[in-house]
Scaffold this motif. Structure first.
Motif, PDB file in Angstrom:
ATOM      1  N   UNK A   1       0.823  -1.211   0.000  1.00  0.00           N
ATOM      2  CA  UNK A   1       0.000   0.000   0.000  1.00  0.00           C
ATOM      3  C   UNK A   1       0.853   1.256   0.000  1.00  0.00           C
ATOM      4  N   UNK A   2       1.892   1.246   0.801  1.00  0.00           N
ATOM      5  CA  UNK A   2       2.788   2.405   0.851  1.00  0.00           C
ATOM      6  C   UNK A   2       3.618   2.547  -0.422  1.00  0.00           C
ATOM      7  N   UNK A   3       3.967   1.440  -1.028  1.00  0.00           N
ATOM      8  CA  UNK A   3       4.687   1.502  -2.307  1.00  0.00           C
ATOM      9  C   UNK A   3       3.782   2.130  -3.365  1.00  0.00           C
ATOM     10  N   UNK A   4       2.521   1.718  -3.396  1.00  0.00           N
ATOM     11  CA  UNK A   4       1.563   2.292  -4.347  1.00  0.00           C
ATOM     12  C   UNK A   4       1.414   3.798  -4.119  1.00  0.00           C
ATOM     13  N   UNK A   5       1.278   4.196  -2.860  1.00  0.00           N
ATOM     14  CA  UNK A   5       1.170   5.622  -2.539  1.00  0.00           C
ATOM     15  C   UNK A   5       2.423   6.374  -2.962  1.00  0.00           C
ATOM     16  N   UNK A   6       3.589   5.789  -2.723  1.00  0.00           N
ATOM     17  CA  UNK A   6       4.842   6.465  -3.076  1.00  0.00           C
ATOM     18  C   UNK A   6       4.901   6.743  -4.577  1.00  0.00           C
ATOM     19  N   UNK A   7       4.433   5.779  -5.359  1.00  0.00           N
ATOM     20  CA  UNK A   7       4.467   5.941  -6.813  1.00  0.00           C
ATOM     21  C   UNK A   7       3.669   7.166  -7.240  1.00  0.00           C
ATOM     22  N   UNK A   8       2.567   7.397  -6.594  1.00  0.00           N
ATOM     23  CA  UNK A   8       1.717   8.535  -6.966  1.00  0.00           C
ATOM     24  C   UNK A   8       2.152   9.839  -6.310  1.00  0.00           C
ATOM     25  N   UNK A   9       3.177   9.776  -5.488  1.00  0.00           N
ATOM     26  CA  UNK A   9       3.739  10.994  -4.890  1.00  0.00           C
ATOM     27  C   UNK A   9       5.132  11.285  -5.445  1.00  0.00           C
ATOM     28  N   UNK A  10       5.516  10.610  -6.519  1.00  0.00           N
ATOM     29  CA  UNK A  10       6.882  10.735  -7.006  1.00  0.00           C
ATOM     30  C   UNK A  10       7.184  12.064  -7.685  1.00  0.00           C
ATOM     31  N   UNK A  11       6.198  12.909  -7.877  1.00  0.00           N
ATOM     32  CA  UNK A  11       6.467  14.266  -8.371  1.00  0.00           C
ATOM     33  C   UNK A  11       7.222  15.077  -7.327  1.00  0.00           C
ATOM     34  N   UNK A  12       7.152  14.607  -6.096  1.00  0.00           N
ATOM     35  CA  UNK A  12       7.780  15.290  -4.973  1.00  0.00           C
ATOM     36  C   UNK A  12       8.742  14.305  -4.307  1.00  0.00           C
ATOM     37  N   UNK A  13      10.016  14.381  -4.627  1.00  0.00           N
ATOM     38  CA  UNK A  13      10.984  13.395  -4.129  1.00  0.00           C
ATOM     39  C   UNK A  13      10.926  13.141  -2.628  1.00  0.00           C
ATOM     40  N   UNK A  14      10.746  14.181  -1.826  1.00  0.00           N
ATOM     41  CA  UNK A  14      10.701  13.980  -0.370  1.00  0.00           C
ATOM     42  C   UNK A  14       9.482  13.150   0.031  1.00  0.00           C
ATOM     43  N   UNK A  15       8.350  13.365  -0.607  1.00  0.00           N
ATOM     44  CA  UNK A  15       7.151  12.574  -0.312  1.00  0.00           C
ATOM     45  C   UNK A  15       7.326  11.133  -0.786  1.00  0.00           C
ATOM     46  N   UNK A  16       7.932  10.988  -1.950  1.00  0.00           N
ATOM     47  CA  UNK A  16       8.204   9.665  -2.506  1.00  0.00           C
ATOM     48  C   UNK A  16       9.061   8.849  -1.535  1.00  0.00           C
ATOM     49  N   UNK A  17      10.148   9.433  -1.086  1.00  0.00           N
ATOM     50  CA  UNK A  17      11.056   8.751  -0.154  1.00  0.00           C
ATOM     51  C   UNK A  17      10.356   8.485   1.175  1.00  0.00           C
ATOM     52  N   UNK A  18       9.557   9.430   1.625  1.00  0.00           N
ATOM     53  CA  UNK A  18       8.837   9.260   2.896  1.00  0.00           C
ATOM     54  C   UNK A  18       7.903   8.046   2.848  1.00  0.00           C
ATOM     55  N   UNK A  19       7.170   7.888   1.762  1.00  0.00           N
ATOM     56  CA  UNK A  19       6.256   6.746   1.646  1.00  0.00           C
ATOM     57  C   UNK A  19       7.031   5.432   1.498  1.00  0.00           C
ATOM     58  N   UNK A  20       8.167   5.475   0.813  1.00  0.00           N
ATOM     59  CA  UNK A  20       9.000   4.271   0.733  1.00  0.00           C
ATOM     60  C   UNK A  20       9.544   3.924   2.114  1.00  0.00           C
TER      61      UNK A  20
END
Length: 129
Positions: free
Chosen positions: A52-71
């Protein structure tokens, strides 16, 4: 040459997380009924949260800090899953072989997530369309 990743479903780490979640779901069906609202619920939730968090990270990848946070959240969930696997082993709900196999998958997921977190630019920015 690597294939273009169109969706989180194309990520190998997501596929592995989904596989882990299903294995844990099947295994946890054997847990005693009195564990239904405790260990069974906890291990199913944490293992499902990885993907679930990997899926969320993918959709937040426009923002590197959010992407890394969800990962990072996905990595924390796999660590929690390891704890519940240890608990399951200590309670004799799973075998040592099952425990070892599932921990190996958690470790692989961890390594994959950490590699992604160390190189978010490979997934973020212009590639986030």
């Amino acid at each position: 040459m690597s294939e273009r990743i169109e969706s989180f479903r194309d990520l190998n780490v997501y596929k592995m997380a989904l596989e882990l979640q299903q294995e844990i779901f099947e295994l946890s069906k054997r847990f005693p009924r009195e564990e239904q609202y405790s260990l069974t619920d906890q291990i199913r939730r944490s293992s499902r949260s990885i993907g679930g968090n990997i899926a969320e990270s993918w959709h937040k990848r426009r923002y590197p800090a959010h992407f890394v946070s969800k990962l990072s959240d996905a990595d924390a969930e796999q660590a929690e899953t390891q704890h519940w696997l240890d608990t399951s082993l200590k309670c004799n709900y799973i075998s040592a072989q099952e425990h070892k196999s599932l921990l190996r998958k958690c470790t692989t997921i961890c390594k994959m997530l950490r590699k992604m977190m160390s190189k978010p630019q490979s997934f973020c920015g212009r590639n986030a369309d």
